[in-house]
Design an enzyme around this catalytic site. Sequence first.
Site, PDB file in Angstrom:
ATOM      1  N   GLY A   1     -21.120  96.565 -18.247  1.00  0.00           N
ATOM      2  CA  GLY A   1     -21.169  96.235 -19.666  1.00  0.00           C
ATOM      3  C   GLY A   1     -20.051  96.910 -20.426  1.00  0.00           C
ATOM      4  O   GLY A   1     -19.414  97.845 -19.927  1.00  0.00           O
TER       5      GLY A   1
ATOM      6  N   CYS B   1     -21.093  99.739 -12.162  1.00  0.00           N
ATOM      7  CA  CYS B   1     -20.228 100.115 -13.279  1.00  0.00           C
ATOM      8  C   CYS B   1     -21.060 100.776 -14.383  1.00  0.00           C
ATOM      9  O   CYS B   1     -21.582 101.860 -14.190  1.00  0.00           O
ATOM     10  CB  CYS B   1     -19.448  98.897 -13.776  1.00  0.00           C
ATOM     11  SG  CYS B   1     -18.036  99.321 -14.831  1.00  0.00           S
ATOM     12  N   TYR B   2     -21.217 100.142 -15.547  1.00  0.00           N
ATOM     13  CA  TYR B   2     -22.044 100.735 -16.597  1.00  0.00           C
ATOM     14  C   TYR B   2     -23.450 100.997 -16.083  1.00  0.00           C
ATOM     15  O   TYR B   2     -24.081 101.997 -16.448  1.00  0.00           O
ATOM     16  CB  TYR B   2     -22.093  99.819 -17.821  1.00  0.00           C
ATOM     17  CG  TYR B   2     -22.848 100.430 -18.991  1.00  0.00           C
ATOM     18  CD1 TYR B   2     -22.173 101.158 -19.966  1.00  0.00           C
ATOM     19  CD2 TYR B   2     -24.231 100.286 -19.106  1.00  0.00           C
ATOM     20  CE1 TYR B   2     -22.862 101.734 -21.029  1.00  0.00           C
ATOM     21  CE2 TYR B   2     -24.928 100.859 -20.161  1.00  0.00           C
ATOM     22  CZ  TYR B   2     -24.229 101.586 -21.113  1.00  0.00           C
ATOM     23  OH  TYR B   2     -24.926 102.170 -22.160  1.00  0.00           O
TER      24      TYR B   2
ATOM     25  N   HIS C   1     -16.864  96.843  -9.048  1.00  0.00           N
ATOM     26  CA  HIS C   1     -17.629  95.596  -9.165  1.00  0.00           C
ATOM     27  C   HIS C   1     -17.667  94.872  -7.813  1.00  0.00           C
ATOM     28  O   HIS C   1     -16.709  94.197  -7.431  1.00  0.00           O
ATOM     29  CB  HIS C   1     -17.004  94.679 -10.219  1.00  0.00           C
ATOM     30  CG  HIS C   1     -17.235  95.129 -11.624  1.00  0.00           C
ATOM     31  ND1 HIS C   1     -18.327  94.744 -12.364  1.00  0.00           N
ATOM     32  CD2 HIS C   1     -16.523  95.968 -12.423  1.00  0.00           C
ATOM     33  CE1 HIS C   1     -18.277  95.302 -13.558  1.00  0.00           C
ATOM     34  NE2 HIS C   1     -17.185  96.062 -13.619  1.00  0.00           N
TER      35      HIS C   1
ATOM     36  N   GLU D   1     -19.415  92.285  -7.137  1.00  0.00           N
ATOM     37  CA  GLU D   1     -19.717  90.863  -7.321  1.00  0.00           C
ATOM     38  C   GLU D   1     -18.483  89.990  -7.441  1.00  0.00           C
ATOM     39  O   GLU D   1     -18.582  88.760  -7.308  1.00  0.00           O
ATOM     40  CB  GLU D   1     -20.621  90.662  -8.549  1.00  0.00           C
ATOM     41  CG  GLU D   1     -19.970  90.941  -9.891  1.00  0.00           C
ATOM     42  CD  GLU D   1     -20.075  92.389 -10.345  1.00  0.00           C
ATOM     43  OE1 GLU D   1     -20.097  92.619 -11.567  1.00  0.00           O
ATOM     44  OE2 GLU D   1     -20.111  93.290  -9.480  1.00  0.00           O
TER      45      GLU D   1
ATOM     46  N   ASP E   1     -25.277  66.688 -13.016  1.00  0.00           N
ATOM     47  CA  ASP E   1     -26.599  67.168 -13.404  1.00  0.00           C
ATOM     48  C   ASP E   1     -27.593  66.028 -13.607  1.00  0.00           C
ATOM     49  O   ASP E   1     -28.695  66.039 -13.043  1.00  0.00           O
ATOM     50  CB  ASP E   1     -26.504  68.006 -14.684  1.00  0.00           C
ATOM     51  CG  ASP E   1     -25.563  69.181 -14.537  1.00  0.00           C
ATOM     52  OD1 ASP E   1     -25.294  69.586 -13.392  1.00  0.00           O
ATOM     53  OD2 ASP E   1     -25.083  69.697 -15.562  1.00  0.00           O
TER      54      ASP E   1
ATOM     55  N   LYS F   1     -24.880  75.677 -11.102  1.00  0.00           N
ATOM     56  CA  LYS F   1     -24.199  74.402 -10.846  1.00  0.00           C
ATOM     57  C   LYS F   1     -23.972  74.163  -9.351  1.00  0.00           C
ATOM     58  O   LYS F   1     -24.188  73.042  -8.860  1.00  0.00           O
ATOM     59  CB  LYS F   1     -22.848  74.393 -11.572  1.00  0.00           C
ATOM     60  CG  LYS F   1     -22.147  73.045 -11.559  1.00  0.00           C
ATOM     61  CD  LYS F   1     -22.767  72.112 -12.572  1.00  0.00           C
ATOM     62  CE  LYS F   1     -21.946  70.850 -12.774  1.00  0.00           C
ATOM     63  NZ  LYS F   1     -22.430  70.043 -13.896  1.00  0.00           N
TER      64      LYS F   1
END
Length: 530
Positions: free
Chosen positions: A68, A95-96, A186, A188, A244, A386
Site C-alpha cells: 500500500g 511490502c506494507y 512484491h 505477485e 463476458d 477475466k
Amino acid sequence: MQAQPVTPALDPKKIHDTVVILDFGSQVTQLIARRIREIGVYSVLLPFNAPMEKIIEANPKAIILSGGPASVTEANSPRAHAEIFTMGIPVFGICYGQQTMCEQLGGKVTSSPKREFGRAHISVEDNTSPLFAGIWQPGTMPQVWMSHGDSVSAIPDGFKVIGKSDTCPYAAVADEKRKFYGVQFHPEVVHTPEGKQIISNFVLNIAGVKNDWTMAAYKDEAIAAIRAQVGKERVICGVSGGVDSTVVAGLLHAAIGDQLTCIFVDTGLMRQNEGQEVVDLFRDHFNIPLVHEQAGKLFLERLAGVSDPEQKRKIIGKAFIDVFEDAKKRAGEAPFLAQGTLYPDVIESVSFTGGPSVTIKSHHNVGGLPEDLKFKLVEPLRALFKDEVRALGLELGIPEKFIKRHPFPGPGLAIRIPGDITEEKLSILRKADAIFIEELHSNKLYDETWQAFAVLLPVKTVGVMGDGRTYDSVLALRAVTSVDGMTADYAPLPHEFLGRCAVRIVNEVKGINRVVYDITSKPPGTIEWE
C-alpha cells in the site's frame, strides 16, 4: 422499482478452501488474488478495514496483507485488525503488509535512508524456511521487485531473517511457529521471477490449502446454482458478442435451456461483419432464442453532429436503453435478467488519496439499464476474473474466436472516431480495422496483444497516389500488451509488419492516405483514444 440484486446461490467460499487478501491500497493487489487463483485456490479480496465479522465469514485458511502507499511511521496509517494475528491461521505480509505486521507484533519500522523502486536482488539467508522451499539456495542473489520508502528496522520476538538486501536487512522474515511470514518485495509481479512459487509455497505447503478451484468444477457448481436460483422461470440476457455476455449466455443455456432468451442490440457501431457473427453464434451454434434489434439508423441519427466523447457515451447509453426496453417486450415476460458482472466490478477498492478520484472518462460499458425494469439479477460470473471467464467459456465449448476476442468498448467505433460520426467514417474505419486484425491473425500476433484496433483521426494530410495529389484522412493503429487493462504498454510490433499493414490500408481503403502507430503506454495515456 430498481432491478433487484439477488444473492448468488453459488458461493465458492462455502465450497472451496479460501485465502483472504486484505487490501491496503496497492495498485497490484489484484495480482495477488490472480496468482492464487492460478495455482487452483479460491481467493477473496477485502479492504484492510473490512469488519472482522466479514473476514471470519469468508472462513479463510490463510490471510495475506497487501502492499500500500501509506507509511507505517505516520499517525493514523492503516493497520490490520489485531484479531488477525490470534486466529491461529498463517499470515503473509507483503511490502506494507510486512511492515504493519511487524510493527503491530512489537517490531519497528523506519524511513529508509535509500528508497528502492524497481528490480533489486536479495541474499537468501535461510533456505530451510518453507517459504523458499525448492526455489533458492543460500548465498544466491535472486532478483525481486521492490517498491518502498520505509522498511522494517527491528523484528518482533519469534521472527528470524530469511532474506536481506544491501538496503533492506529484513527483506524476508519468518515466525515459523506461528506461521507468520513477511517480505519487503512484491512476489505477485512478474518482475519477481520466482514470486508465484513463493506464493504457492505459502498457500499450499504452509497453509495446507486445497487447490481444487478449477473452471471445470466451477461450471458444474454454477449450473446447479443457476437452476436453484431460477427454477422454472424465464431469464433475459443482453448479449453483445463480447466475451463476458457470451459466456454468461452459454452458461445459462447449459443450465436452463429454452428458459433463456437473449437480446442483441445492434448499434450499427460494431466492427466489420460483427453483427451477423453474433446472430450466427446464438441462433446457429447455441440455438438460443434471440431478439435481434437492428438500431444502427437510430444511433446515427442521435449522434449526428456530436463530437464530445462524454456526450457520445451518454447518447449511446440512452439510445441503448430505449431499444432494450422495446426488445424486452418482444422477448416476453421474464422475472430474471442475467448480467456479466465480473469480480473486479464488485471488489471494494481502497483509496488513500484523501478525496474523490478524478473522473478520467465514463466506463466503456454502454450504460446502466433503466431502474424500472423490475428484474431480479442473475450474475454467475461475479466471482471470476477475466482470464477465468475465458477458461470457463472454453469449458462450455464456445468457439475460440469469441473467447479469445480482444476487449471491445460498449460505445463501439463511436469512440474510435474522434469528432462527429457519419456512416462514411464508420465504413472507412471498419475496412481499415478489419485489415489490421486480419494481418495480426495471419502473422500470429493477435494472441500476443491484449487489445488492438484502428482509430480514424479528424485530420487530413496531403499525399500522392499515382500521379495525383490526395487530401485524405490519417489512421492510427493501436496495439497494447496488458494483464487486465489497468495498466498497459504498447505492443512492439515488427516494423515490417506495420509497414505491410500501412501499405494494404492505404491501397485498399479509399479515404486514407497516411497510417501512424501509437506507442503511448497507460499511464500516461489510456488504451482507447476517447
